[in-house]
Design a protein around this motif. Structure first.
Motif, short mmCIF file in Angstrom:
data_model
loop_
_atom_site.label_atom_id
_atom_site.label_comp_id
_atom_site.label_asym_id
_atom_site.label_seq_id
_atom_site.Cartn_x
_atom_site.Cartn_y
_atom_site.Cartn_z
N TRP A 191 52.30 -21.83 -84.66
CA TRP A 191 52.63 -21.74 -86.08
C TRP A 191 51.37 -21.83 -86.90
O TRP A 191 50.51 -22.65 -86.62
CB TRP A 191 53.57 -22.86 -86.47
CG TRP A 191 54.95 -22.71 -85.90
CD1 TRP A 191 55.40 -23.22 -84.72
CD2 TRP A 191 56.03 -21.98 -86.45
NE1 TRP A 191 56.71 -22.86 -84.52
CE2 TRP A 191 57.13 -22.10 -85.57
CE3 TRP A 191 56.20 -21.24 -87.62
CZ2 TRP A 191 58.35 -21.50 -85.82
CZ3 TRP A 191 57.43 -20.64 -87.86
CH2 TRP A 191 58.49 -20.78 -86.98
N ARG A 192 51.26 -20.97 -87.89
CA ARG A 192 50.13 -21.08 -88.83
C ARG A 192 50.70 -21.12 -90.25
O ARG A 192 51.70 -20.45 -90.54
CB ARG A 192 49.15 -19.93 -88.66
CG ARG A 192 49.71 -18.58 -88.98
CD ARG A 192 48.68 -17.47 -88.84
NE ARG A 192 49.31 -16.17 -89.02
CZ ARG A 192 49.53 -15.60 -90.19
NH1 ARG A 192 49.19 -16.22 -91.30
NH2 ARG A 192 50.11 -14.40 -90.27
N GLN A 193 50.05 -21.90 -91.07
CA GLN A 193 50.53 -22.09 -92.44
C GLN A 193 50.39 -20.80 -93.23
O GLN A 193 49.40 -20.08 -93.10
CB GLN A 193 49.70 -23.20 -93.09
CG GLN A 193 50.20 -23.59 -94.46
CD GLN A 193 49.40 -24.75 -95.03
OE1 GLN A 193 48.88 -25.58 -94.28
NE2 GLN A 193 49.29 -24.80 -96.33
N ILE A 194 51.39 -20.49 -94.03
CA ILE A 194 51.26 -19.35 -94.94
C ILE A 194 51.34 -19.87 -96.36
O ILE A 194 52.02 -20.86 -96.63
CB ILE A 194 52.36 -18.29 -94.72
CG1 ILE A 194 53.76 -18.90 -94.87
CG2 ILE A 194 52.21 -17.60 -93.39
CD1 ILE A 194 54.87 -17.89 -95.00
N SER A 195 50.63 -19.21 -97.24
CA SER A 195 50.79 -19.59 -98.65
C SER A 195 51.98 -18.82 -99.16
O SER A 195 52.40 -17.82 -98.58
CB SER A 195 49.55 -19.28 -99.45
OG SER A 195 49.39 -17.89 -99.51
#
Lengths: 324, 46
Positions: B39-43
């Motif tokens: 998982w990678r953070q999205i704005s």
């Protein structure tokens, strides 16, 4: 904005806490009601003005329903007023079905009822719309959620697992709750969890946005014990508040003639996430970005990208799964 | 006597089916965990 919050449990109290500490949503009065009057008094005493103890007959621009699932359609009907906005946090199929059935009456009143303003439905719908933004055609939407908020939410979780699940397969199909085990990968700290079909209202709201999709499903995480004992009364009293929760939405479809998909999710205590979603919706309403009448889902009245940005400001970070 | 025998067999068959169903429901098979990625953070706007 004059706000009436019905229910001072985990979600209702969370909304009050958020609003009192947030300068971005101007609140002139924040009235709270609860079936246990002491809880409402306690909240009003703790925060002071603009938080007060209200009544169902109070005039308010916006009503937030944060009572137990199953009670909210009746309350929404009772609290409808000319031009009023009602935000319902219920994740009960019967509540959402009955609210959607009130559409004609709500339109006649010039009011707006937003059904499913919580973690799922609510954030799940917005994530689905956000994930679908780059697809030319959406064929499948799959929602999964993990965790419960307060005791009423835990009871609803228990009921949902033993009730019939609704799935969209180009038409409505009913499946037994507790069937269809699927290992779903949620954002940390939840990570992997087995999820099962359950009586969840997400497909009923998502089909309004993705009516041409072939499949729309919703599952929720459960343990083997939950699944096995779901047909019995709850064996022990539910916890006061679940601290671990997550939601995950997988959207599949076509882009540039090829199959493509996107998985978005968010994690956090379900009560905190639900109250953050309510406050973000209130912020959108307060800034005049929400209009319309009738009964709608959250994703029908907000811009998904903008809403997720506001939600991030409330402390709920959205993530995308990249990998295979 | 024949009726009792049939009933007894039916009960045994039912109990066996229930036991197998309970085992399948409680155990079953899971899926396969992702082998790579994460998982990678999205704005909000991405």
């Amino acid at each position: 904005m004059d706000i009436l919050i019905v229910g001072a449990g985990v979600v209702g109290a969370g909304v009050v806490n958020h609003l009192v500490g947030s300068p971005s949503t101007p609140v002139s009065r924040l009235a709270v009601i609860d079936r246990n009057p002491d809880r409402a008094w306690h909240l009003a005493e703790k925060h002071g003005p603009p938080v007060t103890v209200g009544s169902l007959d109070d005039a308010a621009d916006v009503v937030v329903l944060a009572t137990a699932s199953g009670t909210q359609a009746r309350l929404a009907r009772r609290l409808l007023n000319q031009g009023r906005v009602v935000l319902a946090t219920s994740d009960s199929v019967s509540d959402v079905r009955r609210m959607l059935g009130m559409n004609g009456a709500v339109r006649q009143q010039g009011s707006l009822v937003v059904a499913g303003v919580g973690m799922a439905p609510g954030l799940s719908d917005v994530l689905a719309v956000r994930a679908a933004a780059e697809l030319e055609r959406v064929t499948e939407v799959h929602v999964a959620k993990f965790g419960t908020g307060g005791p009423d939410c835990a009871r609803q979780h228990h009921r949902a697992l033993s009730s019939l699940a609704l799935e969209w397969r180009g038409g409505w199909k009913q499946r037994p709750g507790g069937s269809g085990r699927e290992l779903c990968w949620f954002p940390s700290p939840v990570d992997a969890a087995d999820c099962y079909r359950a009586a969840l209202p997400d497909p009923m709201l998502l089909v309004r946005k993705f009516s041409r999709a072939d499949r729309i499903t919703a599952r929720m995480a459960a343990t083997r014990r939950d699944r096995f004992s779901s047909w019995l009364p709850m064996l022990r009293p539910p916890h006061p508040e679940g601290k671990l929760g997550a939601v995950r939405v997988e959207v599949r479809g076509q882009r540039d003639g090829a199959w493509a998909g996107r998985i978005l999710g968010a994690s956090g205590a379900p009560g905190f996430v639900a109250s953050s979603v309510v406050v973000s919706a209130l912020e959108s309403i307060g800034s005049g970005k929400v209009d319309g009448t009738g009964v709608v889902g959250l994703s029908e009245i907000v811009d998904a990208a903008e809403f997720l940005g506001v939600l991030e400001g409330q402390g709920v970070v959205c993530e995308e799964f990249a990998g295979a | 006597m024949g009726v009792v025998k049939i009933l007894r067999r039916a009960l045994v068959a039912l109990a066996g089916a229930a036991a197998i169903a309970a085992i399948l429901r409680a155990r079953g098979t899971g899926g396969v965990a992702p082998q790579s990625g994460g998982w990678r953070q999205i704005s909000g706007s991405s």
